[in-house]
Design a protein around this motif. Structure first.
Motif, PDB file in Angstrom:
ATOM      1  N   ALA A   1       0.830  -1.205   0.000  1.00  0.00           N
ATOM      2  CA  ALA A   1       0.000   0.000   0.000  1.00  0.00           C
ATOM      3  C   ALA A   1       0.866   1.257   0.000  1.00  0.00           C
ATOM      4  O   ALA A   1       0.503   2.274  -0.609  1.00  0.00           O
ATOM      5  N   HIS A   2       2.008   1.228   0.661  1.00  0.00           N
ATOM      6  CA  HIS A   2       2.938   2.366   0.605  1.00  0.00           C
ATOM      7  C   HIS A   2       3.388   2.618  -0.838  1.00  0.00           C
ATOM      8  O   HIS A   2       3.482   3.766  -1.278  1.00  0.00           O
ATOM      9  N   VAL A   3       3.668   1.543  -1.555  1.00  0.00           N
ATOM     10  CA  VAL A   3       4.069   1.687  -2.959  1.00  0.00           C
ATOM     11  C   VAL A   3       2.919   2.282  -3.775  1.00  0.00           C
ATOM     12  O   VAL A   3       3.123   3.176  -4.603  1.00  0.00           O
ATOM     13  N   ALA A   4       1.702   1.810  -3.521  1.00  0.00           N
ATOM     14  CA  ALA A   4       0.539   2.327  -4.249  1.00  0.00           C
ATOM     15  C   ALA A   4       0.291   3.795  -3.936  1.00  0.00           C
ATOM     16  O   ALA A   4      -0.157   4.555  -4.812  1.00  0.00           O
ATOM     17  N   ASN A   5       0.590   4.220  -2.727  1.00  0.00           N
ATOM     18  CA  ASN A   5       0.381   5.623  -2.341  1.00  0.00           C
ATOM     19  C   ASN A   5       1.502   6.549  -2.812  1.00  0.00           C
ATOM     20  O   ASN A   5       1.438   7.763  -2.593  1.00  0.00           O
ATOM     21  N   ARG A   6       2.541   5.978  -3.404  1.00  0.00           N
ATOM     22  CA  ARG A   6       3.649   6.749  -3.985  1.00  0.00           C
ATOM     23  C   ARG A   6       4.326   7.664  -2.951  1.00  0.00           C
ATOM     24  O   ARG A   6       4.713   8.788  -3.258  1.00  0.00           O
ATOM     25  N   ASP A   7       4.449   7.172  -1.759  1.00  0.00           N
ATOM     26  CA  ASP A   7       5.075   7.990  -0.718  1.00  0.00           C
ATOM     27  C   ASP A   7       6.547   7.633  -0.497  1.00  0.00           C
ATOM     28  O   ASP A   7       7.216   8.230   0.340  1.00  0.00           O
ATOM     29  N   LEU A   8       7.051   6.649  -1.257  1.00  0.00           N
ATOM     30  CA  LEU A   8       8.408   6.174  -1.023  1.00  0.00           C
ATOM     31  C   LEU A   8       9.487   7.227  -1.280  1.00  0.00           C
ATOM     32  O   LEU A   8      10.422   7.355  -0.470  1.00  0.00           O
ATOM     33  N   PRO A   9       9.422   8.011  -2.372  1.00  0.00           N
ATOM     34  CA  PRO A   9      10.507   8.981  -2.612  1.00  0.00           C
ATOM     35  C   PRO A   9      10.669  10.003  -1.487  1.00  0.00           C
ATOM     36  O   PRO A   9      11.786  10.253  -1.019  1.00  0.00           O
ATOM     37  N   VAL A  10       9.563  10.592  -1.039  1.00  0.00           N
ATOM     38  CA  VAL A  10       9.693  11.637  -0.023  1.00  0.00           C
ATOM     39  C   VAL A  10      10.100  11.059   1.318  1.00  0.00           C
ATOM     40  O   VAL A  10      10.919  11.636   2.038  1.00  0.00           O
ATOM     41  N   VAL A  11       9.578   9.875   1.681  1.00  0.00           N
ATOM     42  CA  VAL A  11       9.952   9.311   2.973  1.00  0.00           C
ATOM     43  C   VAL A  11      11.404   8.832   2.943  1.00  0.00           C
ATOM     44  O   VAL A  11      12.101   8.860   3.966  1.00  0.00           O
ATOM     45  N   THR A  12      11.893   8.431   1.760  1.00  0.00           N
ATOM     46  CA  THR A  12      13.292   8.051   1.645  1.00  0.00           C
ATOM     47  C   THR A  12      14.194   9.266   1.826  1.00  0.00           C
ATOM     48  O   THR A  12      15.235   9.199   2.490  1.00  0.00           O
ATOM     49  N   ALA A  13      13.795  10.394   1.221  1.00  0.00           N
ATOM     50  CA  ALA A  13      14.561  11.631   1.406  1.00  0.00           C
ATOM     51  C   ALA A  13      14.556  12.052   2.872  1.00  0.00           C
ATOM     52  O   ALA A  13      15.579  12.492   3.415  1.00  0.00           O
ATOM     53  N   VAL A  14      13.421  11.911   3.529  1.00  0.00           N
ATOM     54  CA  VAL A  14      13.340  12.248   4.953  1.00  0.00           C
ATOM     55  C   VAL A  14      14.201  11.288   5.773  1.00  0.00           C
ATOM     56  O   VAL A  14      14.879  11.705   6.720  1.00  0.00           O
ATOM     57  N   ALA A  15      14.194   9.994   5.411  1.00  0.00           N
ATOM     58  CA  ALA A  15      15.021   9.023   6.128  1.00  0.00           C
ATOM     59  C   ALA A  15      16.501   9.374   6.017  1.00  0.00           C
ATOM     60  O   ALA A  15      17.269   9.199   6.965  1.00  0.00           O
ATOM     61  N   ALA A  16      16.907   9.883   4.833  1.00  0.00           N
ATOM     62  CA  ALA A  16      18.300  10.305   4.670  1.00  0.00           C
ATOM     63  C   ALA A  16      18.615  11.475   5.601  1.00  0.00           C
ATOM     64  O   ALA A  16      19.682  11.518   6.231  1.00  0.00           O
ATOM     65  N   ALA A  17      17.685  12.435   5.695  1.00  0.00           N
ATOM     66  CA  ALA A  17      17.886  13.564   6.609  1.00  0.00           C
ATOM     67  C   ALA A  17      17.890  13.100   8.059  1.00  0.00           C
ATOM     68  O   ALA A  17      18.652  13.604   8.893  1.00  0.00           O
ATOM     69  N   VAL A  18      17.042  12.112   8.372  1.00  0.00           N
ATOM     70  CA  VAL A  18      17.014  11.555   9.726  1.00  0.00           C
ATOM     71  C   VAL A  18      18.350  10.895  10.059  1.00  0.00           C
ATOM     72  O   VAL A  18      18.861  11.018  11.183  1.00  0.00           O
ATOM     73  N   ALA A  19      18.928  10.179   9.069  1.00  0.00           N
ATOM     74  CA  ALA A  19      20.221   9.544   9.295  1.00  0.00           C
ATOM     75  C   ALA A  19      21.300  10.581   9.589  1.00  0.00           C
ATOM     76  O   ALA A  19      22.164  10.375  10.453  1.00  0.00           O
ATOM     77  N   ILE A  20      21.249  11.705   8.873  1.00  0.00           N
ATOM     78  CA  ILE A  20      22.202  12.788   9.141  1.00  0.00           C
ATOM     79  C   ILE A  20      22.006  13.311  10.565  1.00  0.00           C
ATOM     80  O   ILE A  20      22.966  13.533  11.309  1.00  0.00           O
ATOM     81  N   GLY A  21      20.745  13.506  10.938  1.00  0.00           N
ATOM     82  CA  GLY A  21      20.460  13.952  12.305  1.00  0.00           C
ATOM     83  C   GLY A  21      20.943  12.960  13.345  1.00  0.00           C
ATOM     84  O   GLY A  21      21.478  13.347  14.386  1.00  0.00           O
ATOM     85  N   ASP A  22      20.759  11.644  13.066  1.00  0.00           N
ATOM     86  CA  ASP A  22      21.251  10.614  13.982  1.00  0.00           C
ATOM     87  C   ASP A  22      22.740  10.753  14.222  1.00  0.00           C
ATOM     88  O   ASP A  22      23.222  10.717  15.365  1.00  0.00           O
ATOM     89  N   ARG A  23      23.490  10.916  13.136  1.00  0.00           N
ATOM     90  CA  ARG A  23      24.948  11.006  13.256  1.00  0.00           C
ATOM     91  C   ARG A  23      25.355  12.264  14.035  1.00  0.00           C
ATOM     92  O   ARG A  23      26.266  12.225  14.871  1.00  0.00           O
TER      93      ARG A  23
END
Length: 380
Positions: free
Chosen positions: A158-180
């Motif tokens: 359903a996540h794939v069908a909702n096409r939310d993967l690109p933006v949440v992936t970009a946010v996950a990258a920013a979250v990883a930077i914040g983690d570090r």
């Protein structure tokens, strides 16, 4: 039964994507300003004069490119500590065929499936919108029954069908930077605390360590400011769409399986609250997962082992040698009262403030309540 993208979610994703681009643009603008100041201070001049409109355009173009790169490769940070085994054919418990069937029902490209040999149950979707990968752990395959497994896979489809993967992936990258950044902030704080302690214990060290303490303090304040700015930006972005994203995927999974109760049961199993959490609310893999549980490999300090700071700069004891005098007892009594009434509450408040993280998911209880309501309506 094809799944069309959730329209309300698409508006929220658009707003989140705009904010992510703005944050990256602001970061690039600050870096460009710092670089120009540094060049000017060194006696070098930058001869490029773009003007304000062209400068803004260049920064925005760079921000869009940076976000596109994060969206394409950002999910790698969420699974960088996992050894993934691709599933060929049907795979264990027919997860491959289950995903292909659910993807055909939703009318989306069939994601590939990979399994990580981890005891904690979890699943998340990584990769690009056109070629996503659903990552499962062996713990999930062992813990969920057939209906729950089907519901968990339907949630990811359903996540794939909702096409939310690109933006949440970009946010996950920013979250990883914040983690570090937050990890480095904690490490620098411990070094600073131990340096100050050594300086006071040695007496003359106050003079010797004055400049190092000042430098460490300034570096800590700057790093903390940057880390908190990234954390705040992530909190705003996650607040725009994280709850809507998970609720929409839950509804989509319920439509695909026709069994909302199975997904509710799966969520309760996966987020049972018995496992320790390491900043699970904002960890990169938790951002992408079905529940906010991180799957990345933990650092040595998180497994209970001492870091090099603890080994070489352990807390220094300030205990006095010899029989305490009446004055010593009075000081100890006053110090104990101050620690209990003032220092301890203040320290606890500071720890709570420094430990705050924004939520990547709505509360599991709220999701389960909504799914139970869907199940009741389905049976009526």
């Amino acid at each position: 039964m094809p799944l069309s993208p959730d329209r309300r979610l698409q508006f929220r994703i658009g707003g989140a994507l705009t904010l992510v681009i703005a944050v990256n643009g602001a970061l690039l603008a600050v870096l460009a300003w710092i670089a120009s100041r540094a060049l000017s201070a060194s006696g070098r001049s930058v001869s490029i004069e773009l003007g304000l409109p062209l400068s803004i355009g260049a920064v925005l173009l760079g921000a869009v490119g940076l976000v596109a790169t994060q969206a394409r490769y950002g999910s790698r940070t969420a699974v960088s500590g996992l050894e993934l085994e691709p599933v060929d054919g049907d795979g264990t418990r027919n997860v491959g065929s289950r995903v292909r069937r659910l993807a055909a029902q939703a009318d989306v490209p069939a994601p590939t499936v990979a399994v990580a040999d981890r005891s904690e149950p979890g699943c998340l979707t990584v990769g690009r919108q056109r070629s996503p990968t659903i990552v499962l752990t062996t713990g999930l395959l062992e813990k969920l029954d057939d209906d729950e497994l089907e519901a968990a896979l339907a949630h990811e489809v359903a996540h794939v069908a909702n096409r939310d993967l690109p933006v949440v992936t970009a946010v996950a990258a920013a979250v990883a930077i914040g983690d570090r950044l937050l990890e480095r902030e904690g490490l620098l704080r411990r070094i600073l605390e131990n340096t100050v302690m050594i300086a006071f214990v040695t007496g003359i060290g106050v003079i010797v360590f004055a400049i190092p303490i000042l430098v460490l303090g300034v570096c800590y304040l700057l790093l903390s400011a940057v880390a908190r700015a990234v954390l705040g930006a992530n909190a705003i972005v996650l607040g725009l769409f994280s709850r809507a994203r998970e609720y929409a995927a839950d509804r989509g999974a319920s439509r695909l399986t026709g069994n909302p109760a199975a997904l509710a049961s799966a969520l309760e199993t996966l987020d049972d609250g018995s496992r320790p959490r390491r900043d699970a609310r904002i960890h990169a893999s938790a951002t992408l997962g079905i529940v906010p549980q991180p799957l990345g490999l933990e650092n040595a300090t998180e497994d209970g082992e001492e870091s090099w700071v603890e080994r070489f700069l352990s807390p220094v004891s300030l205990e006095r040698i010899g029989e305490p005098t009446l004055f010593d007892r009075a000081v100890t009594a006053v110090g104990g009262w101050l620690r209990k009434r003032l220092v301890a509450p203040t320290a606890a408040a500071v720890r709570r403030l420094l430990g705050w993280r924004p939520s990547t998911h709505p509360p599991t209880e709220a999701r389960v309540d909504r799914l139970r309501a869907l199940e009741r309506r389905r049976r009526e």
